[in-house]
Design a protein around this motif. Structure first.
Motif, PDB file in Angstrom:
ATOM      1  N   MET A 186       0.822  -1.199   0.000  1.00  8.54           N
ATOM      2  CA  MET A 186       0.000   0.000   0.000  1.00  8.54           C
ATOM      3  C   MET A 186       0.863   1.259   0.000  1.00  8.54           C
ATOM      4  O   MET A 186       0.485   2.281  -0.570  1.00  8.54           O
ATOM      5  CB  MET A 186      -0.938   0.004   1.206  1.00  8.54           C
ATOM      6  N   PHE A 187       2.024   1.194   0.641  1.00  7.80           N
ATOM      7  CA  PHE A 187       2.931   2.344   0.661  1.00  7.80           C
ATOM      8  C   PHE A 187       4.359   1.844   0.836  1.00  7.80           C
ATOM      9  O   PHE A 187       4.624   0.925   1.618  1.00  7.80           O
ATOM     10  CB  PHE A 187       2.576   3.306   1.801  1.00  7.80           C
TER      11      PHE A 187
ATOM     12  N   ARG B 129       8.612   7.769  -3.499  1.00  5.48           N
ATOM     13  CA  ARG B 129       7.622   6.934  -2.841  1.00  5.48           C
ATOM     14  C   ARG B 129       6.721   6.259  -3.869  1.00  5.48           C
ATOM     15  O   ARG B 129       6.470   6.794  -4.937  1.00  5.48           O
ATOM     16  CB  ARG B 129       6.747   7.780  -1.893  1.00  5.48           C
ATOM     17  N   ARG B 130       6.247   5.082  -3.493  1.00  6.12           N
ATOM     18  CA  ARG B 130       5.250   4.378  -4.302  1.00  6.12           C
ATOM     19  C   ARG B 130       4.086   4.005  -3.390  1.00  6.12           C
ATOM     20  O   ARG B 130       4.292   3.450  -2.314  1.00  6.12           O
ATOM     21  CB  ARG B 130       5.856   3.112  -4.916  1.00  6.12           C
ATOM     22  N   ARG B 131       2.893   4.334  -3.832  1.00  5.81           N
ATOM     23  CA  ARG B 131       1.707   3.948  -3.063  1.00  5.81           C
ATOM     24  C   ARG B 131       0.657   3.372  -3.998  1.00  5.81           C
ATOM     25  O   ARG B 131       0.600   3.735  -5.171  1.00  5.81           O
ATOM     26  CB  ARG B 131       1.142   5.123  -2.274  1.00  5.81           C
ATOM     27  N   HIS B 132      -0.119   2.463  -3.473  1.00  2.00           N
ATOM     28  CA  HIS B 132      -1.163   1.817  -4.277  1.00  2.00           C
ATOM     29  C   HIS B 132      -2.495   2.504  -4.019  1.00  2.00           C
ATOM     30  O   HIS B 132      -2.935   2.639  -2.882  1.00  2.00           O
ATOM     31  CB  HIS B 132      -1.271   0.336  -3.928  1.00  2.00           C
TER      32      HIS B 132
ATOM     33  N   ASN C 266      -6.891   1.162  -8.644  1.00  2.09           N
ATOM     34  CA  ASN C 266      -6.158  -0.103  -8.770  1.00  2.09           C
ATOM     35  C   ASN C 266      -4.843   0.099  -9.523  1.00  2.09           C
ATOM     36  O   ASN C 266      -4.549  -0.603 -10.496  1.00  2.09           O
ATOM     37  CB  ASN C 266      -7.011  -1.166  -9.465  1.00  2.09           C
ATOM     38  N   THR C 267      -4.074   1.070  -9.069  1.00  5.30           N
ATOM     39  CA  THR C 267      -2.815   1.367  -9.742  1.00  5.30           C
ATOM     40  C   THR C 267      -1.773   1.839  -8.739  1.00  5.30           C
ATOM     41  O   THR C 267      -2.113   2.334  -7.651  1.00  5.30           O
ATOM     42  CB  THR C 267      -3.027   2.449 -10.818  1.00  5.30           C
ATOM     43  N   ASP C 268      -0.518   1.683  -9.096  1.00  4.36           N
ATOM     44  CA  ASP C 268       0.574   2.205  -8.293  1.00  4.36           C
ATOM     45  C   ASP C 268       0.900   3.621  -8.746  1.00  4.36           C
ATOM     46  O   ASP C 268       0.956   3.905  -9.954  1.00  4.36           O
ATOM     47  CB  ASP C 268       1.828   1.337  -8.439  1.00  4.36           C
TER      48      ASP C 268
END
Length: 239
Positions: A4-5, A21-24, A29-31
């Motif tokens: 999720m993060f 940072r990458r979060r969902h 429904n995407t990063d």
């Protein structure tokens, strides 16, 4: 499904700490990948239309083949990627102040992986874009005074909302004249802006360039259905 993060990297820089940072987003429904300077959002992979438009409009304003293009500001790489999508772009130089941002591309941490790094037409250079504008030699240490067909800038939020104070003197007729030393005759400068076109900025460009205009970039906000966002690309052409 992705985490999720996740903070992919965090590093100090001369203007503050940057993080990738990458979060969902469950709703889409995407990063989503984001670059932050401290707590300030610099770029998101969810909003790239105007970064792409900066490249497309800049290249479209030119004629001929074998174009030499320079991009100030790397970020997640969408402007650079869009430049390389044009077959007329023979070479691309991307200048960015922040070493970690370049490293993220070298390590493939960004959505496009190492696409820019492995391209034989693209070169990533760490440097102070605005300092190089005001220098005598310009952007290429091996070819002092090298000129480009297009110089496209995606660094500050707008010409009036600056990332840091080092670029303040650039957004003046004298600053634009200094940049034109490194543009070929008929060459184009483009500036990305997070806000809708401002006639005052176009007028400012007109004091330095032979021709100046602004293009609105309108796209739908994916987080708010039915709501449009308007940003801008400003362009100036050297005589």
């Amino acid at each position: 499904m992705s985490k999720m993060f996740e903070e992919l990297d965090y590093a100090p820089t001369p203007i503050g700490a940057v993080s990738l940072r990458r979060r969902h987003l469950l709703a889409l429904n995407t990063d989503v990948f984001e670059i932050l300077l401290g707590e300030e959002h610099l770029m998101s992979s969810l909003f790239t239309a105007s970064e792409v438009a900066l490249a497309d409009l800049g290249v479209a304003a030119l004629t001929g083949e074998n174009l030499d293009v320079l991009v100030g500001g790397l970020g997640l790489g969408y402007t650079a990627q869009a430049v390389l999508a044009h077959e007329t772009a023979a070479s691309l130089t991307v200048v960015d102040l922040l070493e970690p941002v370049i490293r993220w591309h070298e390590e493939g941490l960004v959505p496009m992986g190492t696409e820019l790094v492995v391209s034989p037409r693209c070169r990533l250079v760490q440097g102070d874009f605005f300092g190089l504008v005001m220098s005598e030699t310009g952007f290429d240490a091996d070819r002092p005074g090298r000129q480009y067909d297009a110089i496209l800038i995606d660094i500050d939020h707008t010409p009036e909302r600056l990332l840091h104070g080092g670029s303040k003197s650039f957004y003046t007729p004298d600053g634009f004249q200094a940049l034109q030393r490194f543009l070929k005759p008929g060459g184009v400068m483009g500036i990305w802006s997070d806000e809708a076109p401002d006639p005052a900025i176009t007028e400012l460009l007109g004091k330095a360039f032979d021709e100046a205009w602004a293009a609105p970039v309108v796209f739908e906000n994916p987080l708010q259905e039915g709501r449009e966002v308007t940003q801008a690309v400003y362009l100036g052409r050297k005589a």
